[in-house]
Enzyme design. Structure first.
Site, PDB file in Angstrom:
ATOM      1  N   TYR A 136     -10.971  13.380  32.504  1.00  0.00           N
ATOM      2  CA  TYR A 136      -9.527  13.157  32.419  1.00  0.00           C
ATOM      3  C   TYR A 136      -8.994  13.309  31.004  1.00  0.00           C
ATOM      4  O   TYR A 136      -7.887  13.784  30.803  1.00  0.00           O
ATOM      5  CB  TYR A 136      -9.185  11.735  32.902  1.00  0.00           C
ATOM      6  CG  TYR A 136      -8.955  11.610  34.386  1.00  0.00           C
ATOM      7  CD1 TYR A 136      -9.958  11.908  35.296  1.00  0.00           C
ATOM      8  CD2 TYR A 136      -7.728  11.176  34.880  1.00  0.00           C
ATOM      9  CE1 TYR A 136      -9.749  11.773  36.651  1.00  0.00           C
ATOM     10  CE2 TYR A 136      -7.512  11.039  36.242  1.00  0.00           C
ATOM     11  CZ  TYR A 136      -8.521  11.332  37.117  1.00  0.00           C
ATOM     12  OH  TYR A 136      -8.299  11.201  38.464  1.00  0.00           O
ATOM     13  N   LYS A 186     -23.617  11.526  39.020  1.00  0.00           N
ATOM     14  CA  LYS A 186     -24.143  12.833  39.441  1.00  0.00           C
ATOM     15  C   LYS A 186     -25.186  13.231  38.403  1.00  0.00           C
ATOM     16  O   LYS A 186     -25.129  14.306  37.793  1.00  0.00           O
ATOM     17  CB  LYS A 186     -22.975  13.845  39.526  1.00  0.00           C
ATOM     18  CG  LYS A 186     -23.331  15.187  40.128  1.00  0.00           C
ATOM     19  CD  LYS A 186     -23.564  15.179  41.628  1.00  0.00           C
ATOM     20  CE  LYS A 186     -24.063  16.529  42.101  1.00  0.00           C
ATOM     21  NZ  LYS A 186     -24.474  16.549  43.517  1.00  0.00           N
ATOM     22  N   ASP A 218     -22.121  12.478  45.877  1.00  0.00           N
ATOM     23  CA  ASP A 218     -21.987  13.151  47.178  1.00  0.00           C
ATOM     24  C   ASP A 218     -22.556  12.272  48.289  1.00  0.00           C
ATOM     25  O   ASP A 218     -21.944  12.092  49.341  1.00  0.00           O
ATOM     26  CB  ASP A 218     -22.631  14.554  47.166  1.00  0.00           C
ATOM     27  CG  ASP A 218     -24.013  14.602  46.532  1.00  0.00           C
ATOM     28  OD1 ASP A 218     -24.451  13.591  45.934  1.00  0.00           O
ATOM     29  OD2 ASP A 218     -24.671  15.668  46.633  1.00  0.00           O
ATOM     30  N   ASP A 242     -11.654   7.869  41.388  1.00  0.00           N
ATOM     31  CA  ASP A 242     -10.366   8.298  41.952  1.00  0.00           C
ATOM     32  C   ASP A 242     -10.562   8.783  43.379  1.00  0.00           C
ATOM     33  O   ASP A 242      -9.868   8.364  44.311  1.00  0.00           O
ATOM     34  CB  ASP A 242      -9.786   9.415  41.071  1.00  0.00           C
ATOM     35  CG  ASP A 242      -8.472   9.952  41.604  1.00  0.00           C
ATOM     36  OD1 ASP A 242      -7.625   9.135  42.006  1.00  0.00           O
ATOM     37  OD2 ASP A 242      -8.296  11.186  41.622  1.00  0.00           O
ATOM     38  N   ASP A 246      -9.571   6.752  47.346  1.00  0.00           N
ATOM     39  CA  ASP A 246      -8.715   7.279  48.419  1.00  0.00           C
ATOM     40  C   ASP A 246      -9.504   7.320  49.725  1.00  0.00           C
ATOM     41  O   ASP A 246      -8.989   7.000  50.799  1.00  0.00           O
ATOM     42  CB  ASP A 246      -8.238   8.713  48.091  1.00  0.00           C
ATOM     43  CG  ASP A 246      -6.884   8.742  47.376  1.00  0.00           C
ATOM     44  OD1 ASP A 246      -6.647   7.888  46.508  1.00  0.00           O
ATOM     45  OD2 ASP A 246      -6.070   9.638  47.684  1.00  0.00           O
TER      46      ASP A 246
HETATM   47  C1  IPM Z   1      -4.461   7.499  40.799  1.00  0.00           C
HETATM   48  C2  IPM Z   1      -3.858   8.882  40.653  1.00  0.00           C
HETATM   49  C3  IPM Z   1      -3.874   9.302  39.195  1.00  0.00           C
HETATM   50  C4  IPM Z   1      -5.340   9.465  38.785  1.00  0.00           C
HETATM   51  C5  IPM Z   1      -3.090  10.571  38.835  1.00  0.00           C
HETATM   52  C6  IPM Z   1      -1.681  10.526  39.322  1.00  0.00           C
HETATM   53  C7  IPM Z   1      -3.100  10.814  37.358  1.00  0.00           C
HETATM   54  O1  IPM Z   1      -4.499   9.789  41.488  1.00  0.00           O
HETATM   55  O2  IPM Z   1      -3.953   6.563  40.154  1.00  0.00           O
HETATM   56  O3  IPM Z   1      -5.383   7.320  41.591  1.00  0.00           O
HETATM   57  O4  IPM Z   1      -5.943  10.521  39.013  1.00  0.00           O
HETATM   58  O5  IPM Z   1      -5.871   8.523  38.206  1.00  0.00           O
HETATM   59 MN    MN Z   2      -5.832   8.842  42.921  1.00  0.00          MN
END
Ligand code: IPM
Ligand code: MN
Ligand code: NAD
Length: 347
Positions: A136, A186, A218, A242, A246
């Site tokens: 990042y 990884k 993975d 990240d 999700d």
């Molecule tokens: C999160 C988002 C952010 C990240 C983006 C918007 C920069 O996906 O907060 O999970 O990748 O950290």
């Molecule tokens: Mn995110």
């Protein structure tokens, strides 16, 4: 109790509004809310996604409640002007390196998980994502090679002190839970991950009461849907964390349910749902504000030590879900404000 409220773009203002209503309803002594502009909204008004006056408000507060940033109309701007730089800038400028993303099944919600109910029922995990390093924040660019081809590049790196401080957060969190820490990397391919693994193993010597395991990312993605109940605390880097968070949200039932805390070495923190600005549903009252409301609970707990009101918010959200209050993300038809009303009624 001075809280900076940065609502941002898309559904950010809609979900933040409901969380603010909940905070106000608690009658907390000394509560002071200060709004600031971030993201595409700030770029339109001030020409920058994270203007200096917003950073100043952040620094003057004890915590930040953050909605979401992201605006497809800004996607062709130079990278430093894009909405996402607001959240990345706040995390970096304020030293918010430890991202806690809890994922726990709510009672009676097993049927809304993307997994089979008996698999989903066992979910009670905490993803700890490093937030100040990794690919990042490395050097990056798009360059033209001598033969004329364009090449995009992003430098991935972690310094040992960066790994060490997030590892300590992981071990301490595991001590307060079931005593299991799984470090996800990884290391079979990446040197950055090899150092990560070596340092986590070094730190583990200080925590003999925690059982440490290692998993390639993975496999971790696969195990999260095969048997999420095996995980207690996961510690991982910025990018892997990240993606896995999700994924964990759909194991619980929806990305509209997962809250997060981004913590500094002090009690200061930024609290936000893990989801983004959801431009596809923005402005329609379709967003689930529960993740943001639960983020407000984390804010009270971690930055102000206000455990009782935090637990009250969490119980009210759990009760609303148990009573069948569902946004469209969970197959229901309750609007953003109706969900806010339902949580307020149960506080
Ligand atoms: C999160 C988002 C952010 C990240 C983006 C918007 C920069 O996906 O907060 O999970 O990748 O950290
Ligand atoms: Mn995110
Ligand atoms: P997203 O999380 O915004 O949306 C993904 C999907 O989930 C969409 O279909 C959306 O409608 C749905 N969704 C998200 N939150 C929801 C909620 N509370 N209730 C109901 N449904 C919800 O991810 P994306 O579409 O990849 O990104 C959109 C924008 O948000 C991009 O600009 C991205 O960079 C940004 N983003 C910002 C943050 C942040 O501010 N921390 C986090 C993630 C993405």
């Amino acid at each position: 109790m001075r809280i900076a409220v940065f609502a941002g773009d898309g559904i950010g203002p809609e979900v933040t509004r409901e969380a603010v209503r909940v905070l106000k309803a608690l009658n907390l002594p000394g509560l002071e809310l200060v709004e600031g502009d971030v993201g595409g909204a700030a770029w339109r008004k001030h020409g920058h996604p994270l203007p200096p006056q917003t950073l100043e408000i952040a620094r003057s507060a004890g915590a930040i409640l953050f909605g979401a940033v992201g605006d497809f109309e800004c996607d062709r701007l130079e990278r430093h002007l894009r909405p996402e730089q607001a959240i990345l800038g706040l995390r970096k400028e304020l030293g918010l390196f430890a991202n806690l993303r809890p994922a726990k099944m709510f009672a009676g919600m097993e049927d809304t998980s993307a997994l089979r109910p008996e698999v989903a029922g066992a979910i009670d995990l905490l993803i700890i994502r490093e937030l100040n390093g990794d690919v990042y924040f490395g050097e990056k660019g798009i360059r033209t090679l001598p033969d004329g081809r364009r090449q995009g590049w992003d430098m991935m790196s972690y310094a040992e002190d960066e790994v060490r401080r997030i590892a300590h957060v992981g071990f301490k969190a595991a001590q307060g839970r079931r005593g299991l820490l799984c470090s996800v990397d990884k290391a079979n391919v990446l040197e950055t991950s090899q150092l990560w693994r070596d340092v986590v193993i070094e730190v583990s010597a200080e925590y003999p009461d925690v059982t440490l395991s290692h998993m390639y990312v993975d496999n971790a993605a696969m195990q999260l849907v095969r048997n999420p109940g095996q995980f207690d605390v996961i510690v991982t880097g910025n990018l892997f964390g990240d993606i896995l968070s999700d994924q964990a949200s759909m194991c619980v039932g929806s990305i509209g349910l997962l809250a997060s805390a981004a913590l500094a070495e002090t009690s200061f923190g930024l609290y936000e749902p893990i989801h983004g600005s959801a431009p596809d549903i923005a402005g329609k009252g379709l967003a689930n504000p529960m993740a943001t409301i639960l983020s407000a609970a984390m804010l009270l707990r971690h930055s102000f030590g206000a455990e009782a009101p935090a637990a009250r918010i969490e119980a009210a959200v759990a009760k609303a879900l148990a009573d069948g209050i569902r946004g469209g993300d969970l197959g229901g038809s309750h609007s953003t404000s109706a969900i806010g009303d339902a949580v307020l009624a149960r506080l």
